[in-house]
Motif scaffolding. Structure first.
Motif, PDB file in Angstrom:
ATOM      1  N   GLU A  28     -39.725 -44.215 -12.885  1.00 15.96           N
ATOM      2  CA  GLU A  28     -38.543 -43.474 -12.444  1.00 15.96           C
ATOM      3  C   GLU A  28     -37.420 -43.600 -13.469  1.00 15.96           C
ATOM      4  O   GLU A  28     -37.291 -44.628 -14.139  1.00 15.96           O
ATOM      5  N   LEU A  51     -34.750 -29.676 -15.582  1.00 12.63           N
ATOM      6  CA  LEU A  51     -35.096 -30.514 -14.438  1.00 12.63           C
ATOM      7  C   LEU A  51     -35.273 -29.681 -13.173  1.00 12.63           C
ATOM      8  O   LEU A  51     -36.166 -29.957 -12.367  1.00 12.63           O
ATOM      9  N   GLU A  55     -38.583 -29.491 -10.882  1.00 11.52           N
ATOM     10  CA  GLU A  55     -38.497 -29.768  -9.450  1.00 11.52           C
ATOM     11  C   GLU A  55     -39.026 -28.589  -8.631  1.00 11.52           C
ATOM     12  O   GLU A  55     -39.781 -28.776  -7.673  1.00 11.52           O
ATOM     13  N   ILE A  60     -41.658 -32.923 -10.226  1.00 13.75           N
ATOM     14  CA  ILE A  60     -40.799 -34.096 -10.082  1.00 13.75           C
ATOM     15  C   ILE A  60     -40.067 -34.013  -8.753  1.00 13.75           C
ATOM     16  O   ILE A  60     -39.966 -32.943  -8.147  1.00 13.75           O
ATOM     17  N   LYS A  62     -36.277 -35.412  -7.105  1.00 13.67           N
ATOM     18  CA  LYS A  62     -34.988 -36.014  -7.429  1.00 13.67           C
ATOM     19  C   LYS A  62     -34.396 -36.611  -6.162  1.00 13.67           C
ATOM     20  O   LYS A  62     -34.514 -36.026  -5.084  1.00 13.67           O
ATOM     21  N   CYS A  71     -35.012 -39.453 -10.910  1.00 15.65           N
ATOM     22  CA  CYS A  71     -36.140 -38.523 -10.905  1.00 15.65           C
ATOM     23  C   CYS A  71     -37.416 -39.326 -10.994  1.00 15.65           C
ATOM     24  O   CYS A  71     -37.462 -40.368 -11.651  1.00 15.65           O
TER      25      CYS A  71
END
Length: 118
Positions: A28, A51, A55, A60, A62, A71
């Motif tokens: 992480e 990001l 996602e 990933i 968050k 993340c």
């Protein structure tokens, strides 16, 4: 709207996002740590966009804990892509095995070169 597999491959197509995934494969990380290697070449909003793509593709997750945004890699997000690629790996592996067997039979039937004049 893209299907999940297309979103995954689209997310994986960018080298910055692949580098972020590689970093997350070690554990992480917060957004600042992920951004650090790229700050010379791109803005923080651009990094945030990368990001978001990861996602949205499910690669990933968050979390927010106070001011800290971490993340982590979501291995389940890669399952569909891995399964899709596995079909083709099996196909090509079997095709190459058949080609190898065929070439062995063809080369076994040919007389050795250079032995005709002996």
């Amino acid at each position: 709207m893209q299907d999940h597999l297309s979103q995954t491959f689209s997310a994986l197509a960018d080298p910055t996002r692949r580098a972020m995934l590689a970093r997350l494969s070690t554990g992480e990380a917060n957004v600042s740590d992920l951004a650090q290697p790229f700050l010379d070449d791109m803005s923080l909003p651009a990094i945030t966009k990368h990001l978001q793509v990861l996602e949205k593709a499910g690669l990933i997750t968050k979390t927010r804990k106070a001011q800290w945004r971490s993340c982590k890699l979501n291995g389940d997000g890669l399952k569909d892509a891995a399964n899709w690629m596995e079909q083709y790996r099996v196909f090509w592996e079997e095709s190459f095995d058949r080609l190898d067997a065929y070439l062995k039979t063809v080369t076994a039937k040919k007389p050795p070169q250079g032995d005709e004049n002996v």
